[in-house]
Design an enzyme around this catalytic site. Sequence first.
Site, PDB file in Angstrom:
ATOM      1  N   THR A 143       0.817  -1.206   0.000  1.00 34.35           N
ATOM      2  CA  THR A 143       0.000   0.000   0.000  1.00 34.35           C
ATOM      3  C   THR A 143       0.858   1.267   0.000  1.00 34.35           C
ATOM      4  O   THR A 143       1.849   1.365   0.718  1.00 34.35           O
ATOM      5  CB  THR A 143      -0.929   0.003   1.224  1.00 34.35           C
ATOM      6  OG1 THR A 143      -1.783  -1.133   1.148  1.00 34.35           O
ATOM      7  CG2 THR A 143      -1.770   1.267   1.277  1.00 34.35           C
ATOM      8  N   GLY A 182       2.103  -3.036   8.414  1.00 35.89           N
ATOM      9  CA  GLY A 182       2.376  -3.413   9.794  1.00 35.89           C
ATOM     10  C   GLY A 182       3.772  -3.980   9.944  1.00 35.89           C
ATOM     11  O   GLY A 182       4.310  -4.585   9.009  1.00 35.89           O
ATOM     12  N   GLU A 424      -6.304  -5.404   3.279  1.00 36.66           N
ATOM     13  CA  GLU A 424      -6.375  -6.601   2.415  1.00 36.66           C
ATOM     14  C   GLU A 424      -7.591  -6.588   1.496  1.00 36.66           C
ATOM     15  O   GLU A 424      -8.227  -7.615   1.262  1.00 36.66           O
ATOM     16  CB  GLU A 424      -6.370  -7.882   3.252  1.00 36.66           C
ATOM     17  CG  GLU A 424      -5.053  -8.180   3.874  1.00 36.66           C
ATOM     18  CD  GLU A 424      -3.906  -7.942   2.908  1.00 36.66           C
ATOM     19  OE1 GLU A 424      -3.889  -8.574   1.846  1.00 36.66           O
ATOM     20  OE2 GLU A 424      -3.048  -7.091   3.197  1.00 36.66           O
TER      21      GLU A 424
END
Length: 658
Positions: A143, A182, A424
């Site tokens: 992303t 993350g 996701e």
Amino acid sequence: MNILEQARQQVSFDVDSVTPLLYGSKEQAEQFLAIFRHIKQFLEKCKNIPEVQTSPDYYNWNRGIQFLSKGDQALAFQKLLDFKLDEIPLYLGTIIYSATTNYYGVYFGMVLPAIKVLGTDEQINAWYKDCLNLKIAGCYAQTELAHGSDVQSLQTTATYDQKTDEFIIHTPSVEAVKFWPGELGFLANWALVYAKLIVNNKSHGVQAFMVPIRDFNTHKPLPGIEVGDIGPKIGYTSKDNGYLKFTHCRIPSFNMLAKYIKVTRDGQVIRQGDPKVSYSAMMIMRKLIITVYPRTAATSLTIAIRYSIARQQFTNDQGQENSVLEYQTQQHKLLPLLANLYSIIFTGLKVGQLVDLNFSQVQKQDFSLMAICHAIICGTKANFTYFVSNCAEWCRLSCGGHGYAHYSGLPAIYQDNCPNITLEGENQIMYLQLARFLLKLYNQAKQASKKINETYFGLFNRLQAITDYRCTQFTREQILQLLESNVIHSIQITNDKMMAHINSGLDPKSVWDYKIGTDLWSSANNFIEYYKYLSFLQTIDQADNNNTKRVLRDLADLFAASILLEGSSVLIEAGVINVESIKLIREFYTQQLTIIKPEAIGLVEAFRYNDASLRSTIGCSDGQPYEKTYHSAINENTLNKTDFKPIVNQLKNIKARL
């Protein structure tokens, strides 16, 4: 005998007979419970070791201390599990870390599967052992600031330098900065970077590259790397979502995952196999989302239903206080959620098996299930993640003021599951992916051009019969037919509207984007609700106890009735159902609430979550919420030991202007 124990005595089925169904099989349930008993014994031994359990004072700490505390906890649990990081049972992490997120969840769920699927044997041999030992601690850097779900529009580039046999990883604009991965903010020393492959000034699509980003010894950013944490979020306080910018960073050509595409030394791009294989790696993470995270909704409902039984408010005709769950409004809040949870758990297990089967076939270059798997996993991901967040919020609301406090355990579940709606694959995009597939199947079925897969989409093979069906007098035996009709007619209405716009002169893309979006969303959601009910019925058939079958069928029909009442507009518009049948469905729904109410405590406790995993003062198994809550306030809130006298005295010196 306290009121919670009295409620358990009213349960009419064997709770132990349900537990295996919730974990896929008797063997899986026994494996899970054996490990869980081991953890429970460990927690009993280690009550005085603060690293093992999330501190009750966690939400009084600043984010930096919260983050560091989770490292101590993660290490303690890894020691408990003998560092067998790739063998942790699927459902374990969620239950252990039900209060907060854990380190390296995205890494183990996405980076490692991607390396295994997209890497060559040589690359796997070079990296995988170090990955498991966390010497290579990676993040999934896809992303960007300006693009997430639209992967093909990613702007980060990986340009091949033929002179040095290297790739140059570069961030060409602020929009291209990697944002949100993350483990990137603090933990990762490598990144699995998705970037446009550029060879001889030509783009060859988005590919995956293993890029070192921090020094192994100092953990400082490497030259050309800007990296850090993006800051506080609504939840995920201990998840280091990060940003990453590259300035002409060079990596060896070996670092492009090359099982299905490679660049030769002389600059030739060679594709090997089907590029769709790369998508199967992402399916693994979506499988985790639809099979693991819904189990946090079981935590929410265990807390809320136990507390709704133990909490007594207002008197009945005999002058005795009622349990809150006796009131129909409370049943209306919680019991349809419980029914929906069971439908999701059972469906998730089936979809998980489909993903595994597809993954196995893809490795053999068999892509026959890929489109089916993609469509179903998109729809279930959207439906399930919406449910988990909504369930946590409604459970919080059902617990009154105590639900607002972190000691209830509910706010953290809501906060830490909200991101799954977006990550996701943003849910609206996921529903549109399923809707596109459903429209394709509908038109194939209408033209009788192709036999539709009976296992997953068999209702399209009965298109005419379903279209002709009418319900003049509702009975529970007609529920499945009504749900089928809801799917087919919603798709038919959407298709007719789409074709009308196209025939009027609009181009198909404009129609899709601007004219039928809400219809597409509804069609996809209606299919998933039908699919959940069908999966529920199929699972009931596996039960070997008649009482269990009876209770689960009542629960399944409560779920279906709630869906029909919420989404009956299509059935009315299509003339499938009349007002009298709507009344009968509503009566049936309230009847099912009454039937399921005494079974509710058994249905949530079939998940076998112990008090340590719930981390709630109001949802404990002993039915003493007030004692636990008071104890927490006086003994576990360190702010009560803080001296506030200086600020109070300072405020006393304020001179009010009269």
